[in-house]
Design an enzyme around this catalytic site. Structure first.
Site, PDB file in Angstrom:
ATOM      1  N   ASP A 348       0.901  -1.360   0.146  1.00 41.21           N
ATOM      2  CA  ASP A 348      -0.105  -0.202   0.087  1.00 41.21           C
ATOM      3  C   ASP A 348       0.893   1.020  -0.085  1.00 41.21           C
ATOM      4  O   ASP A 348       1.907   1.309   0.738  1.00 41.21           O
ATOM      5  CB  ASP A 348      -1.001  -0.085   1.234  1.00 41.21           C
ATOM      6  CG  ASP A 348      -1.899   1.260   1.354  1.00 41.21           C
ATOM      7  OD1 ASP A 348      -2.699   1.337   0.494  1.00 41.21           O
ATOM      8  OD2 ASP A 348      -1.789   2.157   2.291  1.00 41.21           O
ATOM      9  N   GLU A 385       1.274  -0.411  -5.233  1.00 41.29           N
ATOM     10  CA  GLU A 385       0.424   0.645  -5.400  1.00 41.29           C
ATOM     11  C   GLU A 385       1.329   1.813  -5.748  1.00 41.29           C
ATOM     12  O   GLU A 385       1.847   2.373  -4.566  1.00 41.29           O
ATOM     13  CB  GLU A 385      -0.560   1.118  -4.111  1.00 41.29           C
ATOM     14  CG  GLU A 385      -1.529   1.995  -4.420  1.00 41.29           C
ATOM     15  CD  GLU A 385      -2.406   2.484  -3.247  1.00 41.29           C
ATOM     16  OE1 GLU A 385      -3.535   2.703  -3.476  1.00 41.29           O
ATOM     17  OE2 GLU A 385      -1.954   2.381  -2.340  1.00 41.29           O
TER      18      GLU A 385
END
Length: 697
Positions: A348, A385
Site C-alpha cells: 500500500d 500501489e
C-alpha cells in the site's frame, strides 16, 4: 518461576523461546533504558530493565519463562517533542514483533503521551498498562508441509482477485454460520469452489495484520473495516478469526486457510501497510513505535521535529532511511512467507518504501536492494500501489523489475472509453497493449501492469454504471471523504432502476469493461463481488462499513454476469495469444522475435494510419494478434450504434461476444462481422469441430 534477567542475545528481535527461557530484544537508538514488563494472570506487573545493549538493540534473557507469558515494554529517555523525542515510561508499549496480542483495544485518554486538550510539551504521568494491549510470548510454530504450499503460479498466468476476508464469506449461504467472515470461511470448500470455477489464480487479501480503528470512528460507532491502520505487523487480525480471543488459535486458523487455498491450486497475496502505523500524527497515542523511539521510526518535519511528515494521508510516515525500519519490514515479510505460507505482497502506498533520502522516490533504495537479495523472499510475488502523497509521489512504471504495479492509467482510460466515449483510439491501443509507455524498459514485461476496472477503493463495477457521484454519508464525514471525481456513468438514473432498457445498457457496459480487461496485455485484477454485480449503494470509500453494505451479496448475485465472467476468463486461458507476456510489434519480417505481431485495423479492414489514430470521430478498433492460422482478432465498438467490421482474409469463429452473453458455442464468420453497440468480440481461427455449421456474418 522466572528468575532475574540475564544479558541474552540481540538477535532475533522480539520474544523468542530458547534455551529454557525467553530472549527479548528490541530496537531503540535514543532510549536511555528499556524495561521488560511482565504480567501474571491477575494483571500484576513486574518491571525488569533489559540488562544489555548491542548497538541500538536492547536485550535480555528471562530463564524459566515460556510461551504464554504476557509482556510489554517501557522506554525511558527524553520527552522533548521539539527534538523529536516522546519517551514516556508511564505508557506501556506493544512489542513491534509481537506474534500474539492480547486484550481489547479501546480509545482512552490515558493512551496518549500528553494530556489531550493541552499542549504536548509535557508528558502525561498517568499509567495506561491496565487498558493497553499486550504481547504474549508465542510457542514456536511447527514447520509447514512442503507439498501444495510450494506451488507458484507463473506471472504470465496470474489473475488477481482482490477480496476482504470477512466481506467475501460473511453472507455466503454455503459456508457454515460459525465460519462466515473468517479465515476458516475463506478456506471453506464452498468458497474455494467458487474461486476455482471462476478461473482466478491469486487471492489478494485486504490487510490481515493486527489493526485498530482511527479515533474519529469511535464516537460514530464505526471501525476500520478494510484494515489499513496497522499496529502489529506480525500478528493476524483476530477480528477475522473464528476464535478471536485465542491468538494461538488465530495463527493456526490463518495457516490452515493458506494451506486450503494452496490445495485448491490458488495463491495468497497480502496487502501490507508499511507506509504508516496506527499511532497517527504527532497528537496521536503512544502505543508502540512512538514511545520506543519516535525520532528513529518516523519521518519528522525537518523544520519542526515536533511534527510528523504526513506523506500517507494517515498522520505519520515510517522512515525507510533507517536500517531498523528496513529490518522490521523484511523480518515481517519473511515471517509471513516462511512461517505463515503466503505467496506474495501488495504494498500500500508503495513509494514510501523507496524513500531513503530526504524526499523523492528511488527505485534503487536500500530497501529494494535488500529485498532483491533476500533468499526467503526471492520467489514472492511483489505488487506496488505506485503512488503516495509525498514529493515525486506518482511512480507508475518506476519500480524495480520484479514488481507488478497497479495501473490507474489503464483503469481510467478504459472507463473513459466505455462510459464517456472521449478516449482516442491511440490511447485505447496503448492501454490494451500493456501500457508500454510506462513499462517497456529495463527488461520489464507487460505483466508488470496490473490492469483493473474497480478495486476496494472506489466504486464497485456495478456502481460505476449506476452512480454519477459518490454517496458516502454513512461514513460520518458529510460526504467529504472518498474520491470526488470517479469516472462513472449512471446511464441516466442515479442509483437503482427498474427500467429494462437502462438495465440492459448497464449490463452491456459491464460486460464490455470486463472483456476489455481480459483481452489486454498485463496482469488482470478482479474486485471480489464484481462478477456477481455487487453494489455498495454508491459508497466509494466504504473503509469503515463493516456491515451488509460492504459484504458480498450472494443472495442478489447476477448469475448471467457470473457465467459471462467465467466464460471470459476461460477464453483467455484457452487462447495463449491473449495472455502471452510479450510486447507487441508490427508484423514485419525483421521484427523482434520475442515480440508478438499485431495489426491494428479500422472497421473497414484497412490498417490504421497516423490520421486514423487521431480521428476523434471514430472509436471502433480491431486488434489482430499473431499471424496465419495462429491468430486472434479482438473487435472494440464503443459507439452507440452497430458497426460492421470487415475481417482479415480466412475463416474466423466468434468465441465470445459481450453483446451476446448467452452464446456459448463458437459462431462461424467469413468476410465480416456485425458488432452491437458498446460491445467487444473475440474471434479466432477455427480448429476442427470448434466451428458451428451455420455462418453468421
Amino acid at each position: 518461576m522466572a528468575r532475574e534477567l540475564e544479558a541474552g542475545q540481540p538477535d532475533p528481535l522480539g520474544a523468542t523461546v530458547r534455551d529454557g527461557g525467553v530472549n527479548f530484544a528490541i530496537v531503540s537508538r535514543h532510549a536511555t533504558r528499556v524495561e521488560l514488563c511482565t504480567f501474571d494472570a491477575g494483571g500484576h506487573e513486574r518491571r525488569m530493565p533489559l540488562p544489555a545493549r548491542s548497538g541500538d538493540v536492547h536485550h535480555g534473557f528471562l530463564p524459566g519463562a515460556g510461551p504464554g507469558l504476557v509482556y510489554g515494554f517501557r522506554a525511558h529517555g527524553p520527552y522533548a517533542p521539539r527534538e523529536g523525542h516522546r519517551f514516556n515510561p508511564h505508557k506501556l508499549l506493544l512489542d513491534p514483533y509481537a506474534r500474539e496480542i492480547v486484550g481489547r483495544f479501546e480509545w482512552r485518554e490515558v493512551h496518549f503521551g500528553y494530556r489531550r486538550g493541552q499542549p504536548d510539551t509535557e508528558p502525561d504521568p498517568r499509567d495506561n498498562a491496565a487498558a493497553m494491549l499486550k504481547a504474549r510470548v508465542a510457542a514456536p510454530l511447527e514447520q509447514r508441509p512442503n507439498s501444495a504450499a510450494e506451488l507458484r503460479v507463473p506471472i504470465a498466468e496470474t489473475i488477481l482477485y482482490e477480496l476482504h476476508v470477512k466481506g467475501l464469506t460473511k453472507q455466503h449461504p454455503e459456508v457454515p454460520e460459525p465460519l462466515r467472515g473468517t479465515y476458516a470461511g475463506l478456506g471453506h470448500r464452498a468458497c474455494l469452489d467458487h474461486l476455482r470455477g471462476l478461473g482466478v489464480t491469486t487471492l489478494s487479501l485486504l490487510p490481515v495484520h493486527y489493526c485498530v480503528p482511527e479515533l474519529h470512528l469511535d464516537p460514530l460507532g464505526l471501525t476500520n473495516y478494510w484494515g489499513y491502520n496497522t499496529l502489529g505487523f506480525f500478528c493476524p487480525d483476530p477480528r477475522l478469526s473464528s476464535n478471536p480471543n485465542d491468538p494461538s488459535a488465530t495463527r493456526a486458523e490463518f495457516r490452515a486457510m493458506v494451506a486450503a487455498v494452496h490445495e485448491a491450486g490458488l495463491e495468497v497475496v497480502l496487502d501490507v501497510v508499511f507506509n504508516h502505523t496506527a499511532e497517527g500524527d504527532e497528537r496521536g497515542p503512544t502505543s508502540s513505535f512512538r514511545g520506543l523511539d519516535n525520532a528513529l521510526y518516523y519521518r519528522l518535519d525537518p523544520e519542526d521535529r515536533a511534527k510528523q511528515l504526513n506523506w500517507t494521508g494517515c498522520g505519520n510516515t515510517l522512515d525507510f532511511g533507517q536500517p531498523a525500519v528496513i529490518r522490521l519490514v523484511l523480518d515481517s515479510l519473511r515471517y509471513w512467507v516462511k512461517d505463515m505460507g503466503v505467496d506474495g505482497f501488495r504494498f500500500d502506498l508503495a513509494p514510501i518504501v523507496g524513500r531513503s533520502g530526504p524526499g523523492g522516490f528511488d527505485p534503487r533504495s536500500p530497501f529494494f536492494t535488500a529485498l532483491e537479495h533476500d533468499p526467503v523472499l526471492a520467489r514472492a510475488k511483489l505488487i506496488a500501489e505506485p503512488w503516495d502523497l509525498g514529493p515525486d509521489g506518482y511512480a507508475l512504471g518506476r519500480f524495480p523489475g520484479r514488481f507488478l504495479e497497479w495501473n490507474d492509467r489503464f483503469r481510467d482510460g478504459v472507463r473513459r472509453l466505455w462510459l464517456r466515449r472521449d478516449l482516442g483510439r491511440g490511447e485505447l491501443a496503448r492501454r490494451v497493449a500493456g501500457s508500454s509507455d510506462r513499462f517497456d524498459h529495463g527488461g520489464r514485461l507487460p505483466s508488470a501492469s496490473v490492469n483493473f476496472i474497480a478495486a476496494h477503493d472506489g466504486f464497485t463495477l456495478a456502481d460505476l454504471l449506476s452512480y454519477a457521484r459518490k454517496h458516502n454519508h454513512e461514513n460520518g464525514e458529510d460526504n467529504r471523504d472518498g474520491h470526488g471525481h470517479e469516472i462513472s456513468c449512471n446511464c441516466g438514473v442515479e442509483g437503482p432502476s427498474e427500467d429494462p432498457q437502462l438495465l440492459d445498457q448497464r449490463r452491456r457496459l459491464a460486460r464490455a469493461l470486463l472483456a476489455t480487461l481480459f483481452v489486454s496485455r498485463g496482469t488482470p485484477m478482479l474486485r471480489a463481488g464484481d462478477e456477481l454485480g455487487d453494489s455498495q449503494a454508491g459508497n466509494n470509500n466504504a473503509y469503515c462499513q463493516d456491515n451488509a453494505l460492504s459484504w458480498v451479496d450472494w443472495a442478489g448475485a447476477d448469475l448471467e454476469l457470473l457465467a459471462f465472467v467465467r466464460r471470459l476468463i476461460s477464453v483467455r486461458a484457452e487462447h495463449e495469444l491473449l495472455r502471452r507476456d510479450s510486447w507487441l510489434r508490427a508484423p514485419d519480417p525483421g521484427g523482434a522475435p520475442d515480440r508478438l505481431p499485431v495489426r491494428w485495423r479500422r472497421s473497414d479492414g484497412a490498417c490504421m494510419t497516423v490520421d486514423d489514430w487521431h480521428d476523434p470521430r471514430r472509436r471502433s478498433l480491431a486488434m489482430m494478434l499473431g499471424e496465419g492460422d495462429d491468430a486472434v482478432l479482438v473487435l472494440f465498438n464503443p459507439e452507440l450504434e452497430v458497426v460492421l467490421f470487415a475481417l482479415p482474409p480466412g475463416p474466423w469463429v466468434v468465441v465470445l461476444d459481450s453483446a451476446q452473453p448467452g452464446a456459448l458455442e463458437p459462431i462461424a464468420c467469413t468476410s465480416s462481422r456485425s458488432l452491437a453497440a458498446q460491445a467487444v468480440a473475440i474471434l479466432a481461427r477455427p480448429s476442427g469441430s470448434a466451428m458451428t455449421s451455420t455462418p453468421n456474418n
